[in-house]
Scaffold this motif. Structure first.
Motif, PDB file in Angstrom:
ATOM      1  N   GLU A 152       0.828  -1.198   0.000  1.00  0.00           N
ATOM      2  CA  GLU A 152       0.000   0.000   0.000  1.00  0.00           C
ATOM      3  C   GLU A 152       0.870   1.258   0.000  1.00  0.00           C
ATOM      4  O   GLU A 152       0.611   2.212  -0.743  1.00  0.00           O
ATOM      5  N   TRP A 169      -5.982   7.384  -3.555  1.00  0.00           N
ATOM      6  CA  TRP A 169      -7.132   6.553  -3.161  1.00  0.00           C
ATOM      7  C   TRP A 169      -6.702   5.090  -2.991  1.00  0.00           C
ATOM      8  O   TRP A 169      -7.328   4.171  -3.465  1.00  0.00           O
ATOM      9  N   ARG A 193      -6.430   1.671  -1.269  1.00  0.00           N
ATOM     10  CA  ARG A 193      -7.239   0.955  -0.295  1.00  0.00           C
ATOM     11  C   ARG A 193      -7.171  -0.535  -0.580  1.00  0.00           C
ATOM     12  O   ARG A 193      -6.686  -0.961  -1.635  1.00  0.00           O
ATOM     13  N   GLU A 236      -9.526  -4.213  -0.333  1.00  0.00           N
ATOM     14  CA  GLU A 236     -10.793  -4.903  -0.103  1.00  0.00           C
ATOM     15  C   GLU A 236     -10.515  -6.376   0.165  1.00  0.00           C
ATOM     16  O   GLU A 236      -9.680  -6.987  -0.501  1.00  0.00           O
TER      17      GLU A 236
END
Length: 230
Positions: free
Chosen positions: A197, A207, A209, A211
């Motif tokens: 990340e 942005w 992120r 999941e």
């Protein structure tokens, strides 16, 4: 490339075994499922395709609203879940798939895996690029609205040593260059990676992120997402 909780009720049957430029690749059948093994390392099977579908859905959801016919590049044909899911979505425009193992392409084109991807390969939006993903990203001038990459078990667990360059600063810069402004990079992984990340942020993505797709045991599969700023 999810390492699913594979049942042991059926012994695997080897359907094909090939030696290629990147080593050995094997297609096995276990009960109703297929498995792909590369250089003795389990890559994926057809037992559960949730995370491969999330890879495609999350990328499409992250794109700016109203973008017409977005083009997607899928890195890795695998067992074909990502391709089939993309082809089932009419909002995608061009669907390009990069796969360096000719054996895997053959298994989908008239082989045992055609039952998964036959319709997707017949879709006029679909194009198979028989080449190495890292080399393609470095040399092509094509641009995409989404890059959906699933060629390893994650940034920290690569199938071959040369794949590590994909997750390096230079490799991520190549990914960013191949995206249209506002485009999304989606990377499948068998485990979360805070270091990756941060590497995405360092490479100029926004942005950033992650999941999760929960599995029966162990850490969840994840999709790392990042945007190229408009």
């Amino acid at each position: 490339m999810p390492t699913a909780d594979r049942h042991t009720a059926h012994s695997p049957v080897t359907l094909d075994r090939r030696e290629g430029p990147y080593g050995e690749v094997v297609l096995r059948e276990r009960g109703d499922d297929f498995e792909i093994i590369a250089n003795g390392c389990f890559l994926m099977d057809t037992a559960d395709g949730r995370s491969e579908r999330l890879l495609i859905d999350a990328a499409l959801a992250a794109l700016p609203a109203g973008r017409p016919d977005p083009a997607v590049l899928i890195g890795g044909l695998g067992v074909g879940f990502s391709l089939s899911h993309a082809a089932a979505e009419p909002r995608w425009g061009r669907i390009a798939v990069v796969e360096r193992e000719q054996a895997i392409i053959d298994w989908h084109r008239g082989g045992p895996l055609a039952r998964i991807t036959g319709a997707a390969l017949a879709d006029p939006r679909t194009e198979i690029l028989a080449t190495d993903l890292v080399a393609y990203l470095r040399t092509t001038t094509d641009r995409y609205d989404a890059l959906c990459l699933d060629i390893d078990n994650g940034p920290d667990w690569t199938v071959t040593d040369d794949n590590t360059s994909l997750y390096s600063p230079a490799g991520l810069a190549d990914c960013r260059e191949r995206l249209n402004p506002g485009g999304v990079l989606a990377v499948w992984s068998a485990q979360p990676s805070a270091d990756f990340e941060q590497a995405l942020r360092n490479a100029g993505f926004s942005w950033v992120r992650t999941e999760e797709v929960h599995v029966a045991r162990g850490v969840p599969d994840v999709v790392h997402l990042a945007l190229r700023s408009a």
